[in-house]
Scaffold this motif. Sequence first.
Motif, PDB file in Angstrom:
ATOM      1  N   UNK A   3      56.413  44.353  40.640  1.00 11.20           N
ATOM      2  CA  UNK A   3      56.292  44.790  39.227  1.00 11.20           C
ATOM      3  C   UNK A   3      55.573  44.124  38.099  1.00 11.20           C
ATOM      4  N   UNK A   4      55.118  42.828  38.694  1.00  9.15           N
ATOM      5  CA  UNK A   4      54.583  42.165  37.494  1.00  9.15           C
ATOM      6  C   UNK A   4      53.131  42.068  37.687  1.00  9.15           C
ATOM      7  N   UNK A   5      52.653  41.990  39.075  1.00  6.86           N
ATOM      8  CA  UNK A   5      51.318  41.504  39.488  1.00  6.86           C
ATOM      9  C   UNK A   5      50.339  42.294  40.186  1.00  6.86           C
ATOM     10  N   UNK A   6      51.113  43.614  41.096  1.00  6.72           N
ATOM     11  CA  UNK A   6      50.424  44.230  42.010  1.00  6.72           C
ATOM     12  C   UNK A   6      49.073  45.045  41.241  1.00  6.72           C
ATOM     13  N   UNK A   7      49.431  45.613  40.149  1.00  4.60           N
ATOM     14  CA  UNK A   7      48.680  46.713  39.641  1.00  4.60           C
ATOM     15  C   UNK A   7      47.449  45.595  39.113  1.00  4.60           C
ATOM     16  N   UNK A   8      47.297  44.442  38.669  1.00  4.45           N
ATOM     17  CA  UNK A   8      46.440  43.619  38.274  1.00  4.45           C
ATOM     18  C   UNK A   8      45.563  43.398  39.327  1.00  4.45           C
ATOM     19  N   UNK A   9      46.208  42.932  40.605  1.00  2.26           N
ATOM     20  CA  UNK A   9      45.329  42.970  41.775  1.00  2.26           C
ATOM     21  C   UNK A   9      44.488  44.434  42.114  1.00  2.26           C
ATOM     22  N   UNK A  10      44.970  45.495  41.918  1.00  3.47           N
ATOM     23  CA  UNK A  10      44.382  46.710  42.249  1.00  3.47           C
ATOM     24  C   UNK A  10      43.046  46.818  41.055  1.00  3.47           C
ATOM     25  N   UNK A  11      43.297  46.235  39.925  1.00  2.37           N
ATOM     26  CA  UNK A  11      42.331  46.312  39.042  1.00  2.37           C
ATOM     27  C   UNK A  11      41.202  45.141  39.141  1.00  2.37           C
ATOM     28  N   UNK A  12      41.641  43.980  39.769  1.00  2.00           N
ATOM     29  CA  UNK A  12      40.727  43.151  40.074  1.00  2.00           C
ATOM     30  C   UNK A  12      39.835  43.536  41.343  1.00  2.00           C
ATOM     31  N   UNK A  13      40.482  44.254  42.310  1.00  2.00           N
ATOM     32  CA  UNK A  13      39.418  45.024  43.230  1.00  2.00           C
ATOM     33  C   UNK A  13      38.380  45.734  42.626  1.00  2.00           C
ATOM     34  N   UNK A  14      38.832  46.604  41.651  1.00  2.00           N
ATOM     35  CA  UNK A  14      38.027  47.483  41.007  1.00  2.00           C
ATOM     36  C   UNK A  14      36.671  46.814  40.461  1.00  2.00           C
ATOM     37  N   UNK A  15      36.923  45.513  39.672  1.00  2.00           N
ATOM     38  CA  UNK A  15      35.929  44.769  38.982  1.00  2.00           C
ATOM     39  C   UNK A  15      35.158  44.205  40.116  1.00  2.00           C
ATOM     40  N   UNK A  16      35.712  43.623  41.220  1.00  2.00           N
ATOM     41  CA  UNK A  16      34.955  42.845  42.259  1.00  2.00           C
ATOM     42  C   UNK A  16      33.936  43.671  42.869  1.00  2.00           C
ATOM     43  N   UNK A  17      34.552  44.850  43.187  1.00  2.00           N
ATOM     44  CA  UNK A  17      33.720  45.996  44.027  1.00  2.00           C
ATOM     45  C   UNK A  17      32.488  46.358  43.188  1.00  2.00           C
ATOM     46  N   UNK A  18      32.686  46.688  42.014  1.00  2.00           N
ATOM     47  CA  UNK A  18      31.583  46.796  40.921  1.00  2.00           C
ATOM     48  C   UNK A  18      30.558  45.850  40.882  1.00  2.00           C
ATOM     49  N   UNK A  32      46.687  48.791  50.474  1.00  2.00           N
ATOM     50  CA  UNK A  32      47.297  47.985  49.852  1.00  2.00           C
ATOM     51  C   UNK A  32      48.527  48.467  49.266  1.00  2.00           C
ATOM     52  N   UNK A  33      48.172  49.704  48.637  1.00  2.00           N
ATOM     53  CA  UNK A  33      49.490  50.543  48.080  1.00  2.00           C
ATOM     54  C   UNK A  33      50.353  50.881  49.447  1.00  2.00           C
ATOM     55  N   UNK A  34      49.950  51.453  50.550  1.00  2.00           N
ATOM     56  CA  UNK A  34      50.935  51.639  51.559  1.00  2.00           C
ATOM     57  C   UNK A  34      51.249  50.450  52.145  1.00  2.00           C
ATOM     58  N   UNK A  35      50.807  49.411  52.230  1.00  2.00           N
ATOM     59  CA  UNK A  35      51.422  48.216  52.835  1.00  2.00           C
ATOM     60  C   UNK A  35      52.487  47.787  51.842  1.00  2.00           C
ATOM     61  N   UNK A  36      52.287  47.788  50.494  1.00  2.00           N
ATOM     62  CA  UNK A  36      53.227  47.333  49.594  1.00  2.00           C
ATOM     63  C   UNK A  36      54.793  48.344  49.686  1.00  2.00           C
TER      64      UNK A  36
END
Length: 420
Positions: free
Chosen positions: A360-375, A406-410
């Motif tokens: 609830x508190x950190x997972x969406x931030x992880x997905x945003x981090x992946x966007x930034x890292x990949x770019x 990661x969404x499916x794993x979550x």
Amino acid sequence: MQMKKNYFATTRLLVGYAIVMLLLTTACSKNKSNPEPEITEEEKLDESIKAVVPEISIQIEGNQEVKEKEVYLTATVSIKGNGVYPDLAPIKTRIKGRGNSTWELPKKPYKLKLDNKASLLGLGAAKEWVLLANYQDYTLMTNAIAMKIGQQLAMPFTNTIIPADLIVNGTYRGSYNLTQQIEVKENRVDLGKDDLLLELDSNFDEAYKFKSKGLNLPVMVKNPDITAPATLDEIKAGFEAFEQLLLDSKFPGNNYGDYIDKQQLVNFLVVNNLTGNFEVNHPKSVFIHKATGGKYTMGPIWDFDWGFGMDEDSHKYFSWTNVPLLKDGDTRLGAKFLSIFMKDPEIRSLYKQTWKNYKNGKFEALLSYIETYAATIRDSQKKDYERWKVGDNNLPKSKADMKIYLRKRAAYIDAYVNGL
């Protein structure tokens, strides 16, 4: 005669037109049956993010190549931060190979040992540094993402992963990760020099090691330095006393919790479950640290390039999402060790709450981090592919597939914790 000439000319034009139309129709038909794959919104990389990584240059004395893990070669290292990280003028270092199975791959991982402590890419000053090659990780993201999860869970001494282009002896070697060496030192596993750092690993290849009496765990002592057999005996006795509490008939109603940090144990299980890192079941690269007078604490976490649904046969990531980290009846030593803790209702409750808080508190931030890292690594990844030809050279798809995985794993873990 003129009419005949016009007739033949017209006929040739009509035939030519028919051939052209036939070719166009065939091409269109082929395109319909084999359309070019479209890049979805999920797959697009954010072009507004600078695709800039630092450049690490290593010049080895005599242009030698690193061919061994045991022998250091004299060298210098310098860094171009490219406006993102601090530059580093050439300083003296030594370099050798590192890793177990990764050392056998064409793109070699390295270890640096500077002559004097220095900060590289803004990280805390130290002498020893690691350059991860990520040869089989065609996403070039697995370890960075796992370490990010560890940091989000506030796991102590979690490494920082920084992507960089590596030049050795003037030749481009690929996209690498610079990270900290796991060691008991300032700015690393920041404990006292006599405190404990253990590694459970089936490779069992360190100088000071033992097999535990109760579970036959392969325990290697990374710290402290062993200067007398009695020191190793004392470490072994302490670990086995803790292990015996896990095997005791009164478990979990005994005092085993006085000897291990339950929250960090749960954090360790969560990060490895979310990333699908089954290597811990062997066990491999399972670190445990303990300050004098303190509790055994899981971590630092390490080595995730065999996680994320990696299929051992096809060497493709994201092949499955619903396989449990710990299976009933798994006889592997790491699995037996970790499964014991899940018999404790307090651990199960703590696991459930920790996961819900993270989701609830950190997972969406992880997905945003992946966007930034990949770019950020998009240009570096292209150069790496040109050098090594590993994977499908489709970082946008790898990034999208990573997020989907990661969404499916979550979602799978949601169902898992609801059954605890």
